[in-house]
Design a protein around this motif. Structure first.
Motif, short mmCIF file in Angstrom:
data_model
loop_
_atom_site.label_atom_id
_atom_site.label_comp_id
_atom_site.label_asym_id
_atom_site.label_seq_id
_atom_site.Cartn_x
_atom_site.Cartn_y
_atom_site.Cartn_z
N GLY A 113 3.89 12.16 -19.42
CA GLY A 113 2.81 12.62 -20.04
C GLY A 113 1.93 11.61 -20.88
N SER A 114 1.87 10.36 -20.13
CA SER A 114 0.78 9.09 -20.65
C SER A 114 -0.60 9.79 -20.38
CB SER A 114 0.99 8.03 -19.87
OG SER A 114 0.29 8.04 -18.75
N HIS A 115 -1.59 8.91 -20.95
CA HIS A 115 -3.03 9.10 -20.64
C HIS A 115 -3.49 8.82 -19.25
CE1 HIS A 115 -2.72 5.00 -21.62
NE2 HIS A 115 -4.07 5.05 -21.22
N GLU A 116 -2.67 8.08 -18.55
CA GLU A 116 -3.08 7.50 -17.15
C GLU A 116 -2.56 8.39 -15.84
OE1 GLU A 116 -3.77 3.28 -17.57
OE2 GLU A 116 -2.76 3.12 -15.81
N ALA A 117 -3.56 8.79 -15.25
CA ALA A 117 -3.14 9.56 -14.13
C ALA A 117 -2.51 8.94 -12.97
CB ALA A 117 -4.26 10.14 -13.34
N LEU A 118 -2.65 7.71 -12.75
CA LEU A 118 -1.93 6.99 -11.77
C LEU A 118 -0.55 6.73 -12.49
CD1 LEU A 118 -1.26 5.42 -9.26
CD2 LEU A 118 -2.18 3.37 -10.15
N TRP A 119 -0.14 6.45 -13.45
CA TRP A 119 1.41 6.09 -14.03
C TRP A 119 2.00 7.59 -13.85
CZ3 TRP A 119 5.02 7.52 -17.23
CH2 TRP A 119 6.18 6.93 -17.36
N VAL B 114 -6.07 4.77 -4.79
CA VAL B 114 -5.36 5.33 -5.77
C VAL B 114 -5.46 6.91 -5.78
CG1 VAL B 114 -5.12 5.53 -8.44
CG2 VAL B 114 -5.13 3.20 -7.35
N ASP B 115 -6.72 7.25 -5.87
CA ASP B 115 -6.79 8.97 -5.87
C ASP B 115 -6.10 9.46 -4.71
OD1 ASP B 115 -8.37 8.53 -7.98
OD2 ASP B 115 -9.99 8.23 -6.76
N ASP B 116 -5.92 8.87 -3.48
CA ASP B 116 -5.42 9.64 -2.49
C ASP B 116 -3.91 9.71 -2.70
OD1 ASP B 116 -7.67 9.75 -1.21
OD2 ASP B 116 -7.32 8.17 0.41
N TYR B 117 -3.29 8.68 -3.29
CA TYR B 117 -1.76 8.86 -3.82
C TYR B 117 -1.61 9.63 -4.90
CZ TYR B 117 2.51 7.35 -6.06
OH TYR B 117 3.69 7.17 -6.64
N ILE B 118 -2.30 9.75 -5.86
CA ILE B 118 -2.20 10.80 -6.90
C ILE B 118 -2.30 12.33 -6.35
CG2 ILE B 118 -3.23 11.62 -9.09
CD1 ILE B 118 -4.17 8.81 -9.71
N THR B 119 -3.15 12.33 -5.37
CA THR B 119 -3.34 14.01 -4.84
C THR B 119 -1.99 14.04 -4.10
OG1 THR B 119 -6.00 13.64 -4.82
CG2 THR B 119 -4.82 15.11 -3.22
N ALA B 120 -1.71 13.08 -3.32
CA ALA B 120 -0.47 13.25 -2.37
C ALA B 120 0.95 13.67 -3.19
CB ALA B 120 -0.20 12.14 -1.52
N VAL B 121 0.96 12.96 -4.17
CA VAL B 121 2.11 12.94 -5.10
C VAL B 121 2.01 14.41 -5.98
CG1 VAL B 121 3.25 12.22 -7.31
CG2 VAL B 121 2.63 10.62 -5.51
N ASN B 122 0.74 14.74 -6.22
CA ASN B 122 0.64 16.07 -7.04
C ASN B 122 1.12 17.32 -5.87
OD1 ASN B 122 0.06 14.81 -9.53
ND2 ASN B 122 -2.28 14.86 -9.07
N LEU B 123 0.54 17.12 -4.90
CA LEU B 123 0.69 18.15 -3.73
C LEU B 123 2.20 18.33 -3.64
CD1 LEU B 123 -2.20 17.84 -1.22
CD2 LEU B 123 -1.68 19.80 -2.99
N ASP C 74 0.86 -1.10 0.12
CA ASP C 74 0.12 -0.02 -0.01
C ASP C 74 0.89 1.14 0.07
OD1 ASP C 74 -1.65 2.13 0.24
OD2 ASP C 74 -2.80 0.95 2.16
N PRO C 75 1.03 1.95 -1.31
CA PRO C 75 1.91 3.01 -1.09
C PRO C 75 1.36 4.20 -0.07
CG PRO C 75 1.29 2.36 -3.33
CD PRO C 75 0.47 1.58 -2.51
N CYS C 76 0.10 4.25 0.45
CA CYS C 76 -0.39 5.02 1.16
C CYS C 76 -0.10 4.73 2.65
CB CYS C 76 -1.79 5.38 0.86
SG CYS C 76 -2.25 5.86 -0.97
N GLY C 77 0.46 3.52 2.92
CA GLY C 77 0.32 3.10 4.12
C GLY C 77 1.54 3.05 5.02
N ASN C 78 2.66 3.82 4.53
CA ASN C 78 3.75 4.06 5.16
C ASN C 78 4.57 2.87 5.54
OD1 ASN C 78 5.68 5.76 6.31
ND2 ASN C 78 4.92 5.55 8.43
N GLY C 79 4.43 1.73 4.77
CA GLY C 79 4.67 0.37 5.08
C GLY C 79 6.08 -0.01 4.51
#
Length: 459
Positions: free
Chosen positions: A343-349, A443-452, A247-252
């Motif tokens: 610059g891909s079409h996929e937000a997670l990547w 996934v959305d939490d990870y994307i938001t955290a990375v963007n910030l 879990d990339p959001c789990g500090n693990g």
């Protein structure tokens, strides 16, 4: 023979004999950039004590190492500056040479009339080429020591292992005998060459050719910081590791891979500490599987497969399957530059790529997904392999490493994996996508955290 001598001897092998000079014993440090818990330094000191010689450590700085960037050189040089200070306190010299070791070392060894040369084991092609060329030029004994693995790679297995399932039983038969405490290096009683001036790390960093990836500010390099990171991992990150590691959001994640890559901490010391730590058994075993079996399996692959970073190094079933799907239509096809810029079409990547560029580290689970999408979005597996290796080596602090090459070969070419149901483009190579990631973590939490974090790092 006492236990210390026995442990040194079985981690060492004489690659070439010769006439010992009248000067100091030399440890050519490369892969294991630490003073403590270093079997190669212990081997060199034992040799020097037996012969009543001084002891000096030498490092050859290659400022245009393939894939090397300001980011990795900053981590390396800061660690070396600390190492030099620690060695001086122990009466051990440190010398920094410039350039290709096969060219820089022989005249220097001749000039100081070196007694014996000790060197780090490394399975990577360029390092082995350096070593072969060096051995042809020197006339003194050369002893190779594997201080990076708990079980020396040439002992763990004498062939390329098919998978963790074939490697694990061999490894487990040996690990209890090799996973021991490590003796301390002592203050050296015999004088060696005059001490070198302190490293001018800023000036040396200015000589580095790579300019795409600058240093990161979230991780402090060096052996002392590495030991502190081990304590943080034991106390805060490894409890719950078995359930949180994917879990990339789990500090693990332990966040120790950069220190392990540069050899600023010892995998054996880490495994020794984890084995005795008050952790849940499932957390302990999950972490040791990654640290020991999987990590040393990567060295096995790169040692016994000369094409570890090429299509030819994939297993036959994967090569055949990928060949059969070369003509499949790719709905999306991106260049190296487009992918490098997220610059891909996929937000997670795109978030994964921005995370890697900004921090120098990508979560292990996401690195598999990241590499597999590169296979899906490029014209052929050879191009996918080239792009994944280029980006990982360029931006990741633990790039240019057996683990990285093996992990990418697993993702794109099925190395250490099995055949899966056939799919377009992938053939029988395991498939991953964003939908599968969403079942694993937010996934959305990870994307938001990375963007910030990305915006804060850049602006």
């Amino acid at each position: 023979m006492n236990r210390k001598s026995r442990d040194i001897e079985r981690r060492s092998r004489l690659l070439v004999d010769g006439r010992r000079g009248a000067g100091p014993v030399v440890y050519w440090l490369s892969r294991d950039q630490r003073v403590h818990d270093n079997w190669a330094l212990l081997c060199a000191q034992q040799e020097a004590l037996i012969r009543g010689r001084g002891l000096v450590v030498v490092f050859c700085l290659v400022t245009d190492y393939p894939g090397g960037e300001q980011r990795s050189y900053h981590f390396l040089l800061a660690g070396l500056a600390e190492l030099a200070r620690q060695l001086a306190e122990l009466g051990i010299g440190f010398v920094l040479l410039r350039g290709d070791p096969a060219l820089a070392l022989p005249p220097w060894l001749h000039r100081i009339d070196a007694c014996t040369l000790i060197g780090d084991f490394d399975p990577l092609r360029l390092k082995r080429q350096w070593q072969r060329r060096l051995l042809a030029e020197i006339g003194i004994p050369f002893i190779e020591v594997d201080a990076h693995n708990v079980i020396p790679a040439w002992i763990a297995s004498n062939k390329r292992e098919y998978s963790a399932a074939t490697f694990r039983p061999k490894y487990r038969r040996l690990i209890d005998d090799y996973l021991t405490d490590i003796p301390a290096v002592i203050r050296h009683p015999h004088p060696g060459p005059a001490a070198s001036p302190p490293l001018e790390t800023d000036r040396l960093l200015g000589e580095v050719t790579g300019r795409r990836a600058g240093p990161v500010n979230w991780l402090v390099p060096g052996e002392t910081a590495g030991k502190a990171a081990v304590e943080t991992a034991l106390n805060d990150r490894l409890p719950g590791y078995a359930s949180r590691r994917n879990d990339p959001c789990g500090n693990g994640q332990s966040n120790l891979s950069p220190y392990l890559h540069f050899g600023q901490i010892s995998a054996q010391r880490l495994a020794w500490r984890v084995s005795g730590a008050p952790l849940a058994e499932e957390d302990r075993q999950a972490f040791l599987e990654e640290l020991l079996v999987r990590r040393e399996l990567a060295d096995n692959f790169c040692l016994h497969e000369s094409d570890y970073d090429r299509f030819a190094g994939f297993p036959a079933w994967a090569r055949q399957s990928l060949d059969e799907h070369r003509g499949d239509r790719r709905p999306y096809c991106y260049s190296l530059a487009e992918l490098e810029n997220g610059g891909s079409h996929e937000a997670l990547w795109n978030a994964c790529q921005r995370d890697l560029v900004a921090t120098g580290k990508l979560h292990g689970y996401l690195r598999m997904y990241w590499a597999k999408k590169i296979l899906e979005w490029t014209s052929e597996p050879e191009e996918a392999l080239h792009i994944a290796i280029t980006l990982n080596d360029r931006y990741s602090l633990d790039g240019r490493d057996a683990n990285g090459y093996t992990g990418i070969a697993w993702s794109i070419g099925g190395v250490h994996d099995r055949a899966w149901p056939r799919r377009l483009i992938f053939g029988k190579v395991r498939f991953m996508n964003e939908k599968g990631c969403r079942r694993k973590f937010a996934v959305d939490d990870y994307i938001t955290a990375v963007n910030l974090n990305h915006r804060r790092d850049r602006f």
